[in-house]
Design an enzyme around this catalytic site. Structure first.
Site, PDB file in Angstrom:
ATOM      1  N   GLU A 173       0.832  -1.205   0.000  1.00 14.38           N
ATOM      2  CA  GLU A 173       0.000   0.000   0.000  1.00 14.38           C
ATOM      3  C   GLU A 173       0.866   1.255   0.000  1.00 14.38           C
ATOM      4  O   GLU A 173       0.601   2.210  -0.732  1.00 14.38           O
ATOM      5  CB  GLU A 173      -0.910   0.011   1.227  1.00 14.38           C
ATOM      6  CG  GLU A 173      -2.058  -0.972   1.182  1.00 14.38           C
ATOM      7  CD  GLU A 173      -2.879  -0.938   2.460  1.00 14.38           C
ATOM      8  OE1 GLU A 173      -4.090  -0.663   2.376  1.00 14.38           O
ATOM      9  OE2 GLU A 173      -2.313  -1.174   3.538  1.00 14.38           O
ATOM     10  N   GLU A 174       1.895   1.254   0.808  1.00 15.42           N
ATOM     11  CA  GLU A 174       2.791   2.404   0.885  1.00 15.42           C
ATOM     12  C   GLU A 174       3.400   2.708  -0.483  1.00 15.42           C
ATOM     13  O   GLU A 174       3.456   3.861  -0.910  1.00 15.42           O
ATOM     14  CB  GLU A 174       3.890   2.132   1.909  1.00 15.42           C
ATOM     15  CG  GLU A 174       4.761   3.336   2.220  1.00 15.42           C
ATOM     16  CD  GLU A 174       5.780   3.050   3.304  1.00 15.42           C
ATOM     17  OE1 GLU A 174       6.586   3.951   3.598  1.00 15.42           O
ATOM     18  OE2 GLU A 174       5.785   1.929   3.861  1.00 15.42           O
ATOM     19  N   GLY A 175       3.844   1.662  -1.170  1.00 10.81           N
ATOM     20  CA  GLY A 175       4.432   1.860  -2.492  1.00 10.81           C
ATOM     21  C   GLY A 175       3.412   2.331  -3.512  1.00 10.81           C
ATOM     22  O   GLY A 175       3.678   3.239  -4.305  1.00 10.81           O
TER      23      GLY A 175
END
Length: 497
Positions: A173-175
């Site tokens: 998700e962060e990426g």
């Protein structure tokens, strides 16, 4: 008296019909002017607001976003209105005193209250996303991570905003949200252009994300999005323990394990630190992370001595990666599948800050290596003299961090001297910070109902109809007045004759 009465009777302006026509004419003109002003006055733009807290491994940042209440293609036009960096370390550092994690956010949340109009407070959603620091804490002590999150949730629930949740987001998700941010700020979605890849480097993890048509081996290798009416499927992978700070721990662990000493205090000669650098350090500062070896050196302290040899530094940095294991058609490192690189990439967070300090953001790969080698060989006392305003904690690590970044991008992510020019080191785009939080907010606005904007008092069709009617009445009054004046003039001439 009789003469004055006769003059009034001969003067058409003193006739009752003319007075009525003049009054009606004045009313129509006034109506036209008033309606035009009211219809065309500037419409007050309504805004909605959202708050995202980026709870990273080294610190927490609070971002306030705003977007027009009327959304475009079902995706809010989000811009960054305000940002605040919370003092102290990240929330994961409160694992021993979890009840202090929430109150540490107070100062920045009070700034957010001042940045958002008071009538909008109750409807403004607040989200907290914890990244690799909390992922590591959960891996090491799930109870402690739960207590930290509970403290944060209780504090945010007491704010005047609409608390929507605090959770540890996945590396994928962060990426992916970082990828959304880069392309949103570059306006690639609305212009239907080729998307840009995203390279993110934090303190505890690093992510690579880009759009690819390859078939992925694992469901964890891709994320699906729908933005501006178009479907996007992107490759993304997050490497936990390969953020800048944790990579340094891995690096020091490998060296300490490779050069054990006898009964005396251990001295670590480090090629990634400047010659003349000499500090006594605690072993516990390295082995307080689940990323490093469980077997600690027997000594509680060691002497960290810099030698400033960049070639040997890069050789040692490469040892924290596994480049030999790959069961797929192509890999990055540690046996992780990665399709061939495609298009341009935006590199942000620590990628930018380190390369910007070293003045390497626009240099070719080979030039960057030469400049970095010269910097690493610079004596420590000269480095501190040239950068008096930089904290020693950061200053001492730039040689290692720069070497690590070059190795990660070239050997890890497979950038070459030819494709190095496709990397754009960025801090901000269009006055918004590059990072995952804006993409997170942008994606979440799809779930927030749109609000009808202020509109003109009269619909456009009705406005046009009334304008035509007023003009017709005005024209009729002018013709009527002309006919009356002409008749009065002819009557006067006959009387004179």
């Amino acid at each position: 008296m009789a003469g004055q009465r006769e003059m009034r009777e001969k003067n058409p302006w003193h006739r009752r019909p003319i007075i009525i026509i003049a009054v009606l004419f004045t009313v129509v003109i006034g109506g036209l002017v008033t309606m035009s002003v009211m219809q065309n006055k500037p419409i007050h733009q309504k805004y909605k607001y959202g708050i995202v807290l980026d709870a990273g491994s080294s610190h927490t940042s609070v971002y306030v976003y705003q977007w027009p209440a009327e959304k475009e293609n079902n995706t809010g036009m989000v811009t960054q209105k305000h940002t605040c960096n919370v003092k102290g370390k990240g929330i994961s550092s409160y694992f021993r005193n979890a009840n202090q994690a929430g109150p540490s956010l107070r100062e920045c949340m009070e700034e957010a209250e001042r940045a958002i109009p008071t009538p909008r407070h109750q409807e403004t959603p607040v989200y907290l996303g914890a990244t690799a620091g909390m992922r590591l804490l959960r891996k090491e002590n799930e109870t402690a991570s739960g207590n930290v999150l509970l403290s944060v949730m209780q504090f945010l629930q007491a704010t005047p905003f609409s608390f929507q949740g605090a959770r540890i987001i996945t590396g994928q998700e962060e990426g992916a949200y970082g990828w959304i941010t880069v392309n949103y700020l570059s306006d690639n979605f609305r212009r239907a252009q080729h998307t840009m890849g995203a390279l993110d480097l934090g303190g505890a993890s690093t992510q690579i994300t880009f759009e690819s048509g390859d078939h992925f081996k694992s469901i964890n290798d891709f994320i699906h999005f729908r933005l501006y009416g178009k479907e996007y499927r992107v490759y993304t992978h997050s490497f936990l323990c390969y953020g800048k700070d944790q990579a340094l721990k891995l690096f020091l662990d490998r060296q300490l394990q490779a050069h054990p000493t006898g009964s005396g205090k251990q001295t670590l000669e480090d090629p990634c630190f400047h010659p003349g650098y000499n500090k006594s350090k605690s072993v516990q500062d390295i082995y307080n992370s689940p990323c490093v070896s469980e077997v600690q050196p027997s000594k509680a302290e060691f002497t960290h001595k810099g030698t400033g040899n960049w070639m040997l530094c890069q050789k040692n940095v490469r040892r924290i990666f596994n480049f030999s294991e790959c069961t797929s058609s192509s890999c990055s490192f540690n046996g992780v599948f990665q399709p061939p690189l495609k298009g341009q990439f935006g590199a942000f967070s620590a990628f930018f800050f380190v390369m910007d300090f070293l003045n390497l953001t626009s240099e070719p790969l080979e030039v960057s290596k030469k400049k970095l080698a010269a910097y690493c060989s610079m004596p420590w006392d000269e480095v501190t003299k040239n950068h008096k305003k930089v904290k020693e904690k950061y200053l001492q690590e730039y040689c290692f961090s720069g070497t690590y970044i070059l190795t990660l991008l070239e050997d890890g992510y497979n950038f070459t001297s030819e494709t190095w020019k496709d990397i754009k080191f960025i801090k901000k785009i269009a006055n918004s910070d590059a990072g995952w939080t804006l993409g997170y907010m942008l994606n979440l606005t799809n779930m927030i109902p749109a609000e009808a904007p202020d509109s003109p008092p009269i619909p456009h069709a009705g406005y046009v109809t009334l304008m035509v009617l007023f003009v017709f009445v005005l024209f009729f009054l002018i013709v009527l007045a002309y006919c009356f004046f002409r008749r009065s003039s002819s009557a006067s001439q006959k009387q004179i004759v």
